[in-house]
Enzyme design. Structure first.
Site, PDB file in Angstrom:
ATOM      1  N   SER A  47       4.964   9.533  -3.547  1.00 55.36           N
ATOM      2  CA  SER A  47       3.528   9.342  -3.376  1.00 55.36           C
ATOM      3  C   SER A  47       3.114   9.967  -2.056  1.00 55.36           C
ATOM      4  CB  SER A  47       3.167   7.852  -3.376  1.00 55.36           C
ATOM      5  OG  SER A  47       1.774   7.683  -3.194  1.00 55.36           O
ATOM      6  N   GLU A  48       1.977  10.659  -2.062  1.00 57.79           N
ATOM      7  CA  GLU A  48       1.569  11.399  -0.866  1.00 57.79           C
ATOM      8  C   GLU A  48       1.242  10.496   0.311  1.00 57.79           C
ATOM      9  OE1 GLU A  48      -2.994  12.593  -1.068  1.00 57.79           O
ATOM     10  OE2 GLU A  48      -1.927  13.240  -2.854  1.00 57.79           O
TER      11      GLU A  48
END
Length: 219
Positions: A47-48
């Site tokens: 996940s960024e």
């Protein structure tokens, strides 16, 4: 003709993610994929906002408010998972360390251009966020989207009319009607929902499609 539900679409994408892959799931529809990855398949979800090793959504009562994905949805962390600085997460994205990213889209062009962050409307979000980094950084870019807009217009188009996220970056599209590969010679239909003919799919899609040889499978 029965369209795939969004969960059925997510389950279909999960089938194509290979063992050992490092994968980013974009905000919105793609996050559902995490719920359909087989427990015996080792896939590393990124996940960024700084997570690696995400699991499916938590069961009621097991929620941890400090474990969220980039869309601020509650997630779980699998054994061995970790979290780290936002900047390090973007370094992974930009450095070519992700095998696949799965993004939503407003439009995809016949040559694989992606438009997924703005329709140009006055109330649209003000910036592209991490989608541009993912589109150019991941080795393969998959798109999940409805085949048609609410007013019946195809989201697979000859040329994007919305602001671009990336040029020539999309390799495969999963819609509620079909799975379509973007190739050097144009879009190739791999699979279609049961009851849909290639002729009908072509009628509602304003780009030249080709049918995979041998013929496309049923979704």
């Amino acid at each position: 003709m029965q369209k795939l539900t969004r969960d059925e679409m997510a389950k279909r994408v999960a089938q194509d993610i290979p063992e050992g892959a490092y994968v980013n799931l974009g905000i919105g529809l793609p996050t559902r994929i995490a719920n359909y990855l087989p427990a015996d398949k080792e896939v590393f979800l990124h996940s960024e906002n700084g997570l690696l090793g995400m699991g499916p959504k938590p069961q009621p009562g097991d929620e941890d408010p400090e474990l969220i994905n980039a869309g601020k949805e509650l997630v779980t962390l699998l054994p061995g998972g970790c979290f780290f600085h936002h900047g390090d997460s973007f370094a992974m994205m930009r450095g070519g360390h992700l095998d696949i990213c799965v993004l939503g889209a407003y439009q995809v062009s016949a040559s694989g251009d992606l438009a997924n962050w703005s329709t140009g409307a006055p109330d649209s979000i003000p910036a592209v966020g991490g989608a541009m980094d993912l589109a150019i950084g991941a080795r393969d870019v998959f798109v999940m989207m409805d085949h048609l807009t609410r007013d019946g217009q195809s989201k697979l188009v000859e040329h994007c009319t919305y602001p671009l996220t990336g040029v020539g970056c999309v390799s495969r599209i999963y819609t509620d009607l079909a799975v379509i590969d973007i190739t050097d010679s144009g879009p190739v239909v791999r699979e279609m929902v049961d009851g849909l003919t290639f002729e009908e799919l072509q009628r509602i899609t304003p780009v030249a499609l080709r049918l995979r040889e041998p013929a496309a499978n049923a979704l």
